[in-house]
Design a protein around this motif. Sequence first.
Motif, PDB file in Angstrom:
ATOM      1  N   UNK A  64       7.308  -8.428  -3.486  1.00  0.00           N
ATOM      2  CA  UNK A  64       7.741  -7.124  -2.975  1.00  0.00           C
ATOM      3  C   UNK A  64       7.578  -5.976  -3.961  1.00  0.00           C
ATOM      4  N   UNK A  65       7.773  -6.228  -5.245  1.00  0.00           N
ATOM      5  CA  UNK A  65       7.676  -5.146  -6.228  1.00  0.00           C
ATOM      6  C   UNK A  65       6.229  -4.715  -6.424  1.00  0.00           C
ATOM      7  N   UNK A  66       5.338  -5.688  -6.528  1.00  0.00           N
ATOM      8  CA  UNK A  66       3.912  -5.365  -6.647  1.00  0.00           C
ATOM      9  C   UNK A  66       3.426  -4.667  -5.385  1.00  0.00           C
ATOM     10  N   UNK A  67       3.848  -5.156  -4.223  1.00  0.00           N
ATOM     11  CA  UNK A  67       3.432  -4.544  -2.955  1.00  0.00           C
ATOM     12  C   UNK A  67       3.898  -3.093  -2.869  1.00  0.00           C
ATOM     13  N   UNK A  68       5.130  -2.818  -3.311  1.00  0.00           N
ATOM     14  CA  UNK A  68       5.657  -1.452  -3.254  1.00  0.00           C
ATOM     15  C   UNK A  68       4.867  -0.517  -4.168  1.00  0.00           C
ATOM     16  N   UNK A  69       4.546  -0.970  -5.382  1.00  0.00           N
ATOM     17  CA  UNK A  69       3.802  -0.126  -6.314  1.00  0.00           C
ATOM     18  C   UNK A  69       2.360   0.079  -5.853  1.00  0.00           C
ATOM     19  N   UNK A  70       1.755  -0.970  -5.303  1.00  0.00           N
ATOM     20  CA  UNK A  70       0.404  -0.809  -4.745  1.00  0.00           C
ATOM     21  C   UNK A  70       0.418   0.189  -3.591  1.00  0.00           C
ATOM     22  N   UNK A  71       1.481   0.150  -2.802  1.00  0.00           N
ATOM     23  CA  UNK A  71       1.621   1.061  -1.659  1.00  0.00           C
ATOM     24  C   UNK A  71       1.684   2.518  -2.132  1.00  0.00           C
ATOM     25  N   UNK A  72       2.260   2.741  -3.313  1.00  0.00           N
ATOM     26  CA  UNK A  72       2.344   4.096  -3.859  1.00  0.00           C
ATOM     27  C   UNK A  72       1.014   4.553  -4.436  1.00  0.00           C
ATOM     28  N   UNK A  73       0.075   3.610  -4.625  1.00  0.00           N
ATOM     29  CA  UNK A  73      -1.249   3.971  -5.125  1.00  0.00           C
ATOM     30  C   UNK A  73      -1.274   4.344  -6.590  1.00  0.00           C
ATOM     31  N   UNK A  74      -0.311   3.833  -7.363  1.00  0.00           N
ATOM     32  CA  UNK A  74      -0.293   4.116  -8.801  1.00  0.00           C
ATOM     33  C   UNK A  74      -1.267   3.165  -9.484  1.00  0.00           C
ATOM     34  N   UNK A  75      -2.332   3.669 -10.134  1.00  0.00           N
ATOM     35  CA  UNK A  75      -3.353   2.798 -10.721  1.00  0.00           C
ATOM     36  C   UNK A  75      -2.775   1.802 -11.726  1.00  0.00           C
ATOM     37  N   UNK A  76      -3.087   0.549 -11.525  1.00  0.00           N
ATOM     38  CA  UNK A  76      -2.676  -0.493 -12.470  1.00  0.00           C
ATOM     39  C   UNK A  76      -1.216  -0.883 -12.404  1.00  0.00           C
ATOM     40  N   UNK A  77      -0.433  -0.200 -11.550  1.00  0.00           N
ATOM     41  CA  UNK A  77       1.007  -0.467 -11.523  1.00  0.00           C
ATOM     42  C   UNK A  77       1.311  -1.870 -11.020  1.00  0.00           C
ATOM     43  N   UNK A  78       0.529  -2.326 -10.027  1.00  0.00           N
ATOM     44  CA  UNK A  78       0.762  -3.664  -9.494  1.00  0.00           C
ATOM     45  C   UNK A  78       0.558  -4.733 -10.544  1.00  0.00           C
ATOM     46  N   UNK A  79      -0.526  -4.626 -11.324  1.00  0.00           N
ATOM     47  CA  UNK A  79      -0.777  -5.597 -12.378  1.00  0.00           C
ATOM     48  C   UNK A  79       0.271  -5.507 -13.480  1.00  0.00           C
ATOM     49  N   UNK A  80       0.728  -4.294 -13.753  1.00  0.00           N
ATOM     50  CA  UNK A  80       1.796  -4.135 -14.754  1.00  0.00           C
ATOM     51  C   UNK A  80       3.060  -4.852 -14.307  1.00  0.00           C
ATOM     52  N   UNK A  81       3.352  -4.770 -13.002  1.00  0.00           N
ATOM     53  CA  UNK A  81       4.530  -5.467 -12.486  1.00  0.00           C
ATOM     54  C   UNK A  81       4.340  -6.973 -12.574  1.00  0.00           C
TER      55      UNK A  81
END
Length: 463
Positions: free
Chosen positions: A278-295
């Motif tokens: 859920x956390x990676x999905x939420x950050x990917x949804x916001x379109x923040x570059x690299x945020x999903x991998x950071x999570x």
Amino acid sequence: MPSSTTTDTPPRQRDAAALSHGLKQRHLSMIALGGVIGAGLFVGSGAGIAAAGPSIVLAYAVSGLLVMLVMRMLGEMSAAYPSSGSFSAHAERAFGPWAGFTAGWSFWVLLCTAVGLEGMGAAKIVTGWLPGTPQWMWVALFMVVFCGANLAAVKNFGEFEFWFAALKVGAITLFLVLGVLAVAGVLPGTDSPGASNLTDLLPHGSQGLIIGLLASVFAYGGLETVTIAAAESQDPVRGVASAVRTAMWRIALFYVGSMAVIVTLVPWDSAEVVEKGPYVAALDHLGIPGAGQLMNVVVLVALLSAMNANIYGSSRIAYSLVERGQGPKVLAKVSGGVPRVAVLVSSVFGFVCVLLSYWRPDDVFPWLLNMIGAVILVVWIFIAVSQLRLRRRLEREAPQKLVVRMWAFPVLTWVALAGMAAIFVLMARQPDTRVQLYSTGGMTLFLAAAGYVWQRVRAARQD
């Protein structure tokens, strides 16, 4: 036969003389703060969201209230009687050696198995980054690192947890800030979803809410570590009191708050919520570059932190049990202020669980997972019934030790017990959790019988 149920004779323990006091207040404070952000929150909450939809916020709030009550009860007893045995020592003090034996060894099995599961989860993330590398190699590497750190000195455990917790707290705080800004529509490059994802509060009815509630209950496991660690801190009473008093806002902010942000930002039925987390999905949804991998890095840290904490907790529980005459004496051997044999045995048991996942994935390994499925509820029940008995005794014999007091005693203690009973009933109604309930019940009854026999044999020898 002498009984510890009628007097306040403490369980036989020499923690102060044998274990070091290498944990500083900053270690304990961060363990308390970061310990609430467990691997279950990052890894296991996706399935709960998929089942409960937006009502997962209610599920986490209800289970969070129960956990707050349990932590308050445990804090009351641990501040009065600091011990590396924590709830196991309290259960023995309240009801006799059989109770401490049952609570302690069942929790030891849970923690050791969890070490293996967390190692496999961490290895899966790393092999996603480095395809072609074997998972078992990464599990072995993590096990060696944390086993070695725990063998050396307790301050090593404290330092690992301090920095792990700092990273987890920083990451989830940043996630909450970004999420709230996005929901408010003030995050650059994003549009506020408003309440569009919250229109169907109970998409799967009460059944989905029940599944979400059960998932949320088990995500809170691991909060007990701070009361185990407090016995090796420089000021155990202050450490426990501080951790317990701040538990409410930590649970409300990190668990309930993050669930509210996630289900507001991302549709609950999005496949990514389960597949990516859920956390990676939420950050990917916001379109923040690299945020999903950071999570994903943060999730890895959470899993490694849980491994470290569980190796520590299992070794101290084992040490405490043996010190109280409830296990093989070799596990109580201490050198350099560390029960090194207990650390080794606990780590080896965890690695055996990993090997079982490869050797017997269809029978032995699932049986082991089912056996530990409801152990945390058994432990919580021991905490509640022990507090009912010990509180009256403390008020009568040592009121000055009541540094932390359970709210509205005994009403809220009974409310917590009723909540635990309700969870047992809900587990019995679900096919998946019913097997866990029966398997854990069987192990608990076996350990209770073994503990009672052990208690009678020791009493006979003393006579």
